[in-house]
Design a protein around this motif. Structure first.
Motif, PDB file in Angstrom:
ATOM      1  N   GLY A   1      21.493  -3.470  -9.853  1.00  0.00           N
ATOM      2  CA  GLY A   1      20.863  -2.692 -10.906  1.00  0.00           C
ATOM      3  C   GLY A   1      21.349  -3.010 -12.305  1.00  0.00           C
ATOM      4  O   GLY A   1      20.564  -3.080 -13.253  1.00  0.00           O
ATOM      5  N   ARG A   2      22.654  -3.214 -12.463  1.00  0.00           N
ATOM      6  CA  ARG A   2      23.229  -3.371 -13.802  1.00  0.00           C
ATOM      7  C   ARG A   2      22.956  -4.739 -14.419  1.00  0.00           C
ATOM      8  O   ARG A   2      23.204  -4.935 -15.615  1.00  0.00           O
ATOM      9  N   GLU A   3      22.461  -5.693 -13.642  1.00  0.00           N
ATOM     10  CA  GLU A   3      22.250  -7.057 -14.131  1.00  0.00           C
ATOM     11  C   GLU A   3      20.833  -7.200 -14.690  1.00  0.00           C
ATOM     12  O   GLU A   3      19.994  -7.940 -14.172  1.00  0.00           O
ATOM     13  N   LEU A   4      20.578  -6.494 -15.783  1.00  0.00           N
ATOM     14  CA  LEU A   4      19.228  -6.424 -16.344  1.00  0.00           C
ATOM     15  C   LEU A   4      18.738  -7.768 -16.863  1.00  0.00           C
ATOM     16  O   LEU A   4      17.533  -8.054 -16.822  1.00  0.00           O
ATOM     17  N   ILE A   5      19.643  -8.595 -17.333  1.00  0.00           N
ATOM     18  CA  ILE A   5      19.247  -9.871 -17.928  1.00  0.00           C
ATOM     19  C   ILE A   5      18.543 -10.767 -16.908  1.00  0.00           C
ATOM     20  O   ILE A   5      17.697 -11.593 -17.275  1.00  0.00           O
ATOM     21  N   THR A   6      18.855 -10.599 -15.627  1.00  0.00           N
ATOM     22  CA  THR A   6      18.228 -11.457 -14.618  1.00  0.00           C
ATOM     23  C   THR A   6      16.726 -11.204 -14.535  1.00  0.00           C
ATOM     24  O   THR A   6      15.937 -12.142 -14.414  1.00  0.00           O
ATOM     25  N   SER A   7      16.329  -9.940 -14.617  1.00  0.00           N
ATOM     26  CA  SER A   7      14.896  -9.632 -14.581  1.00  0.00           C
ATOM     27  C   SER A   7      14.202 -10.091 -15.856  1.00  0.00           C
ATOM     28  O   SER A   7      13.032 -10.490 -15.827  1.00  0.00           O
ATOM     29  N   GLU A   8      14.918 -10.040 -16.984  1.00  0.00           N
ATOM     30  CA  GLU A   8      14.342 -10.564 -18.225  1.00  0.00           C
ATOM     31  C   GLU A   8      14.049 -12.054 -18.091  1.00  0.00           C
ATOM     32  O   GLU A   8      13.031 -12.548 -18.588  1.00  0.00           O
ATOM     33  N   LEU A   9      14.933 -12.768 -17.409  1.00  0.00           N
ATOM     34  CA  LEU A   9      14.692 -14.192 -17.160  1.00  0.00           C
ATOM     35  C   LEU A   9      13.466 -14.384 -16.270  1.00  0.00           C
ATOM     36  O   LEU A   9      12.654 -15.290 -16.503  1.00  0.00           O
ATOM     37  N   ALA A  10      13.321 -13.535 -15.266  1.00  0.00           N
ATOM     38  CA  ALA A  10      12.152 -13.636 -14.387  1.00  0.00           C
ATOM     39  C   ALA A  10      10.860 -13.478 -15.179  1.00  0.00           C
ATOM     40  O   ALA A  10       9.896 -14.240 -14.992  1.00  0.00           O
ATOM     41  N   PHE A  11      10.834 -12.496 -16.071  1.00  0.00           N
ATOM     42  CA  PHE A  11       9.627 -12.275 -16.872  1.00  0.00           C
ATOM     43  C   PHE A  11       9.374 -13.438 -17.832  1.00  0.00           C
ATOM     44  O   PHE A  11       8.221 -13.783 -18.108  1.00  0.00           O
TER      45      PHE A  11
END
Length: 342
Positions: free
Chosen positions: A22-32
């Protein structure tokens, strides 16, 4: 391409998952960011669009941008150190390879593996997606440091022979082109200073038998206090945020280009018949040919399902016994109530 017939398709299949913690928000930003490039809403700097499209035409790409949506909601609500899902389970300790083993420094607030392998709905879904999609290359994206990991996480070794060499060679190229050789390379278990049991990458490599399975760590602020989880796992200034997304989106497209070159002809997939993921989750079989050309049917029945079937069997046995005894009792009562004719 899920749900389509791929009778004439021969290509390479990539599966990437982001936001497992949950706390690794930057990973989802990379996905987008990757999705926006694939949809041509944004473009990679210094990349020729024609060449890029030529590379992508040969690939099938599946991407899960937020695997742990409930954990992310907790972080967005202010619990900035939360890595587990909504049920308090670490999804990257809930897979089936070496599940449940605890090291001396085990912390349940960080690494709770759940009550059983695949006890969590998120890992059940990801397992079914991985088996049905059957990728050539799997990448599980995290943050906390800068690293390019290959199996294994649960032991301080890498796979033996040519497969290990191919994975390491690809990672060294990515490290040179996009990390400027600053990213750590090796097995997760041998590089980070601790062993992790029940991880996704080890299961994908050992059980699903994906030829290349990686864990990428795309950002980490090692100068930050461990109590400042958001800053430790995510960039907090705009220039760093943009740099991380630009560098790592370019790295993924390099893997899209170079990955197939490291896989031999035996890894090329063909499919006689594919059904949609929805059909698979509803209980249908996915009939296909695996990478070795052997027909197979995928029935993914884990221990939880077996236990459920056993309970249903016991329940049905009890019900049948009850019905049988009731019928005998009624029959006996009926015979006693009928008067005997003289």
């Amino acid at each position: 391409m899920t749900g389509q017939t791929l009778e004439s398709f021969l290509g390479f299949i990539f599966f990437q998952t982001f936001g497992q913690h949950g706390r690794e928000l930057i990973t989802s930003e990379l996905a987008f960011r990757i999705l926006s490039i694939l949809s041509e809403e944004q473009f990679l700097p210094k990349k020729n669009g024609v060449t890029l499209n030529s590379t992508l035409d040969k690939l099938v790409i599946k991407l899960v941008p937020i695997e742990n949506s409930n954990g992310r909601k907790r972080v967005e609500a202010g619990d900035l150190c939360e890595r587990r899902n909504g049920r308090g389970v670490d999804l990257n300790r809930n897979w089936g390879v070496d599940w449940g083993k605890k090291e001396k420094d085990y912390d349940p607030s960080e690494e709770n593996p759940g009550t059983a392998p695949f006890s969590e709905p998120e890992t059940q879904i990801m397992r079914k997606l991985a088996i049905s999609f059957d990728p050539h290359i799997w990448i599980n994206v995290h943050s906390g440091m800068e690293a390019l990991f290959m199996p294994y996480d649960h032991k301080n070794t890498t796979p033996e022979g040519l497969p290990s060499l191919k994975m390491r060679t690809l990672l060294e190229q990515v490290n040179k082109f996009h990390c400027q050789n600053r990213c750590m390379i090796g097995s997760g278990g041998g590089s980070v200073g601790y062993l992790a049991h029940g991880t996704a990458t080890d299961y994908i490599y050992d059980v699903v038998r994906t030829p290349m399975a990686f864990t990428f760590e795309i950002f980490g602020d090692n100068q930050t206090s461990s109590r400042d989880c958001f800053k430790m796992f995510n960039p907090v200034d705009l220039p760093t945020f943009k740099r991380v997304l630009n560098d790592w989106s370019a790295a993924f497209f390099t893997i899209f280009k170079l990955g197939p070159l490291h896989l031999d002809e035996n890894s090329t997939k063909s499919a006689d018949k594919w059904v949609s993921i929805d059909e698979y989750l509803d209980g249908y079989l996915v009939e296909r040919k695996n990478r070795y050309g052997k027909n197979m049917e995928v029935i993914d029945v884990g221990m939880q399902e077996i236990k459920t079937y056993f309970r249903l069997f016991l329940l049905s046995s009890v019900l049948l016994m009850f019905m049988f005894c009731s019928r005998i009792a009624k029959s006996k009562y009926g015979r006693n109530s009928i008067p005997v004719m003289p």
